[in-house]
Design a protein around this motif. Structure first.
Motif, PDB file in Angstrom:
ATOM      1  N   GLN A   1     -96.876 -27.701  -5.336  1.00 36.23           N
ATOM      2  CA  GLN A   1     -98.180 -28.358  -5.199  1.00 36.23           C
ATOM      3  C   GLN A   1     -98.207 -29.711  -5.919  1.00 36.23           C
ATOM      4  OE1 GLN A   1     -97.588 -25.240  -5.991  1.00 36.23           O
ATOM      5  NE2 GLN A   1     -99.007 -23.823  -4.978  1.00 36.23           N
ATOM      6  N   SER A   2     -97.672 -29.759  -7.146  1.00 32.15           N
ATOM      7  CA  SER A   2     -97.726 -31.004  -7.911  1.00 32.15           C
ATOM      8  C   SER A   2     -96.871 -32.092  -7.275  1.00 32.15           C
ATOM      9  CB  SER A   2     -97.286 -30.751  -9.361  1.00 32.15           C
ATOM     10  OG  SER A   2     -95.968 -30.242  -9.406  1.00 32.15           O
ATOM     11  N   TYR A   7    -104.926 -31.290  -5.891  1.00 38.88           N
ATOM     12  CA  TYR A   7    -104.064 -30.411  -6.687  1.00 38.88           C
ATOM     13  C   TYR A   7    -104.747 -29.068  -6.956  1.00 38.88           C
ATOM     14  CZ  TYR A   7    -101.210 -28.707 -10.543  1.00 38.88           C
ATOM     15  OH  TYR A   7    -100.413 -27.928 -11.344  1.00 38.88           O
ATOM     16  N   THR A  57     -96.369 -23.981  -9.899  1.00 37.96           N
ATOM     17  CA  THR A  57     -97.140 -25.030  -9.211  1.00 37.96           C
ATOM     18  C   THR A  57     -96.297 -26.267  -8.898  1.00 37.96           C
ATOM     19  OG1 THR A  57     -97.888 -25.893 -11.349  1.00 37.96           O
ATOM     20  CG2 THR A  57     -99.335 -24.306 -10.243  1.00 37.96           C
ATOM     21  N   SER A  87    -103.377 -25.535  -5.371  1.00 36.49           N
ATOM     22  CA  SER A  87    -102.920 -24.558  -6.361  1.00 36.49           C
ATOM     23  C   SER A  87    -103.771 -23.294  -6.387  1.00 36.49           C
ATOM     24  CB  SER A  87    -102.917 -25.183  -7.769  1.00 36.49           C
ATOM     25  OG  SER A  87    -102.110 -26.336  -7.803  1.00 36.49           O
TER      26      SER A  87
END
Length: 238
Positions: free
Chosen positions: A53-54, A201, A50, A205
């Protein structure tokens, strides 16, 4: 319509030369990605799943909440607003043009993270890229709508900077990108869901389009747009 499009393109070109936008939309988010990406993947190898995405959520939140409001305040809190009136420019033009420009820059920054993360940190690429960019577009739009409310409602630059940071920092700390949100105390977990970053988020994700996550983002967006319309109407009467 042609003049309106020309104005938005012109605003985008002007923002390219903006040092403040360069710092908040590119330098700081990408520097954070370069440093923290290595730390995250070293301490927690599972963070590779992830990481894109983060880091994207962090970059978009910074560019929107810290980068855009001061530019709006410069327009609606100075004589530029009077120039709009004198030349018959719609009051909403400044907001729309800045939001469009910031949207393009944040999309470019997000694409840079998407391309470089797998090369630099062996990060996992989202399995469905069309869905990823669709949800990313929605998240950027919601974040910019909140930034619009901040920029239109607070005229004092020093106060605006402080308020923007007070919203940005908790939205990132409570979003789940630094550590799982489920580890937070119940009240902080619920508080984090008031910000677009937490929902963004989860949306980015997720393996598929989740309407239960889209709905809170849509609610935040509609509320922010209504507030922006109210604040623009107030600007016309001042």
């Amino acid at each position: 319509m042609k003049a309106f499009l020309y104005g938005m393109v012109l605003q985008w070109k002007l923002d390219i030369r903006s040092r403040a936008l360069l710092i908040t939309c590119y330098v700081v988010p990408l520097l954070f990605f370069a440093v923290m990406g290595g730390i995250f993947t070293s301490l927690m190898p599972e963070a590779k799943d992830t990481l894109i995405q983060s880091m994207t959520v962090m970059g978009v939140s910074m560019g929107a909440l810290i980068g855009m409001p001061p530019s709006l305040s410069e327009i609606y809190g100075t004589d530029i607003k009077k120039m709009y009136r004198a030349n018959g420019v719609p009051m909403y033009f400044g907001l729309v043009s800045l939001a469009f420009s910031a949207f393009v820059h944040l999309l470019i920054m997000s694409a840079i993270i998407l391309i470089t993360a797998p090369i630099a940190f062996d990060a996992k690429i989202p399995s469905d890229l069309p869905l990823y960019f669709t949800t990313l577009t929605a998240f950027i739009a919601v974040s910019l709508s909140v930034a619009g409310v901040l920029g239109l409602s607070v005229k004092n630059q020093a106060k605006l900077t402080m308020i923007s940071q007070l919203i940005f920092l908790p939205s990132i700390m409570l979003s789940g990108i630094m550590f799982p949100a489920k580890l937070l105390p119940g009240i902080l977990n619920k508080l984090g869901k008031l910000f677009p970053a937490a929902w963004g988020y989860q949306l980015l994700s997720g393996p598929k389009f989740d309407i239960s996550i889209i709905f809170p983002l849509l609610l935040i967006f509609i509320t922010a747009v209504i507030l922006c319309l109210f604040l623009l109407k107030k600007q016309r009467s001042e």
